[in-house]
Design a protein around this motif. Structure first.
Motif, PDB file in Angstrom:
ATOM      1  N   THR A 168      46.822  58.085  31.760  1.00  0.00           N
ATOM      2  CA  THR A 168      45.557  58.717  32.105  1.00  0.00           C
ATOM      3  C   THR A 168      44.493  57.753  31.610  1.00  0.00           C
ATOM      4  OG1 THR A 168      46.551  60.885  31.778  1.00  0.00           O
ATOM      5  CG2 THR A 168      44.153  60.779  31.852  1.00  0.00           C
ATOM      6  N   SER A 169      43.522  57.451  32.439  1.00  0.00           N
ATOM      7  CA  SER A 169      42.581  56.395  32.063  1.00  0.00           C
ATOM      8  C   SER A 169      41.144  56.735  32.439  1.00  0.00           C
ATOM      9  CB  SER A 169      42.979  55.078  32.729  1.00  0.00           C
ATOM     10  OG  SER A 169      42.859  55.195  34.128  1.00  0.00           O
ATOM     11  N   LEU A 170      40.253  56.030  31.767  1.00  0.00           N
ATOM     12  CA  LEU A 170      38.821  56.155  32.017  1.00  0.00           C
ATOM     13  C   LEU A 170      38.189  54.797  31.738  1.00  0.00           C
ATOM     14  CD1 LEU A 170      36.181  57.737  32.535  1.00  0.00           C
ATOM     15  CD2 LEU A 170      36.203  58.360  30.097  1.00  0.00           C
TER      16      LEU A 170
ATOM     17  N   LEU B  84      39.821  53.045  28.605  1.00  0.00           N
ATOM     18  CA  LEU B  84      40.447  54.006  27.688  1.00  0.00           C
ATOM     19  C   LEU B  84      41.721  54.499  28.345  1.00  0.00           C
ATOM     20  CD1 LEU B  84      37.255  56.044  26.756  1.00  0.00           C
ATOM     21  CD2 LEU B  84      38.228  54.071  25.558  1.00  0.00           C
ATOM     22  N   ALA B  85      42.797  54.583  27.591  1.00  0.00           N
ATOM     23  CA  ALA B  85      44.077  54.980  28.191  1.00  0.00           C
ATOM     24  C   ALA B  85      44.878  55.843  27.259  1.00  0.00           C
ATOM     25  CB  ALA B  85      44.885  53.730  28.550  1.00  0.00           C
ATOM     26  N   LYS B  86      45.588  56.802  27.870  1.00  0.00           N
ATOM     27  CA  LYS B  86      46.554  57.642  27.161  1.00  0.00           C
ATOM     28  C   LYS B  86      47.879  57.493  27.880  1.00  0.00           C
ATOM     29  CE  LYS B  86      43.919  61.434  25.184  1.00  0.00           C
ATOM     30  NZ  LYS B  86      43.933  62.878  24.997  1.00  0.00           N
TER      31      LYS B  86
ATOM     32  N   VAL C 266      37.930  60.102  35.351  1.00  0.00           N
ATOM     33  CA  VAL C 266      39.261  60.128  34.734  1.00  0.00           C
ATOM     34  C   VAL C 266      40.294  60.130  35.849  1.00  0.00           C
ATOM     35  CG1 VAL C 266      40.871  61.461  33.318  1.00  0.00           C
ATOM     36  CG2 VAL C 266      38.461  61.302  32.659  1.00  0.00           C
TER      37      VAL C 266
ATOM     38  N   LEU D 156      41.882  55.586  17.799  1.00  0.00           N
ATOM     39  CA  LEU D 156      41.525  54.585  18.809  1.00  0.00           C
ATOM     40  C   LEU D 156      42.079  53.257  18.327  1.00  0.00           C
ATOM     41  CD1 LEU D 156      37.741  55.246  19.600  1.00  0.00           C
ATOM     42  CD2 LEU D 156      39.734  56.069  20.862  1.00  0.00           C
TER      43      LEU D 156
ATOM     44  N   ASP E  54      39.949  63.716  23.441  1.00  0.00           N
ATOM     45  CA  ASP E  54      39.709  63.821  24.867  1.00  0.00           C
ATOM     46  C   ASP E  54      39.103  62.511  25.371  1.00  0.00           C
ATOM     47  OD1 ASP E  54      39.288  65.708  27.308  1.00  0.00           O
ATOM     48  OD2 ASP E  54      37.337  64.728  27.002  1.00  0.00           O
ATOM     49  N   LEU E  55      39.623  61.992  26.478  1.00  0.00           N
ATOM     50  CA  LEU E  55      39.103  60.733  27.024  1.00  0.00           C
ATOM     51  C   LEU E  55      37.600  60.803  27.294  1.00  0.00           C
ATOM     52  CD1 LEU E  55      41.809  59.608  29.614  1.00  0.00           C
ATOM     53  CD2 LEU E  55      41.196  58.459  27.498  1.00  0.00           C
TER      54      LEU E  55
ATOM     55  N   GLY F 212      34.694  58.529  25.818  1.00  0.00           N
ATOM     56  CA  GLY F 212      33.810  57.807  26.726  1.00  0.00           C
ATOM     57  C   GLY F 212      32.347  58.087  26.461  1.00  0.00           C
TER      58      GLY F 212
ATOM     59  N   VAL G 277      43.935  55.910  23.305  1.00  0.00           N
ATOM     60  CA  VAL G 277      43.294  57.092  22.751  1.00  0.00           C
ATOM     61  C   VAL G 277      44.381  58.065  22.306  1.00  0.00           C
ATOM     62  CG1 VAL G 277      41.735  59.018  23.259  1.00  0.00           C
ATOM     63  CG2 VAL G 277      41.295  56.755  24.262  1.00  0.00           C
TER      64      VAL G 277
END
Length: 94
Positions: free
Chosen positions: A82-84, A91-93, A12, A62, A37-38, A42, A32
């Protein structure tokens, strides 16, 4: 904590929109919702938990960015997320 969760937690990070936009152009960015929670997302994607992922999609937790969001973010390449990375998705917030 299991190994997958530990590995994803370490991945993350913060990403600028200019880094994410090429992935968004290929419909690979998934937003997300704040209540998720990322790492949980995931893990669900990696473990192919289709029932859980489908419920998040149906609830709107999502989703892909809207055209309006993409337009706004393309005008602000320094916007942070914030990404994963969970191939093939990011995945991004916001």
């Amino acid at each position: 904590m299991n190994s997958l969760r530990e590995d994803l937690t370490k991945m993350v990070d913060v990403a600028l929109w200019e880094w994410l936009s090429p992935h968004a152009a290929r419909a690979r960015v998934i937003l997300v919702a704040p209540n998720l929670d990322l790492v949980d997302v995931g893990v669900a994607l990696t473990e192919d938990n289709t029932v859980l992922v489908q419920s998040w999609i149906e609830d709107g937790w999502l989703r892909h960015p809207t055209a309006e969001e993409l337009s706004a973010w393309n005008g602000d390449n320094q916007r942070q997320f914030t990404s994963l990375v969970v191939p093939p998705f990011v995945l991004a917030k916001p």
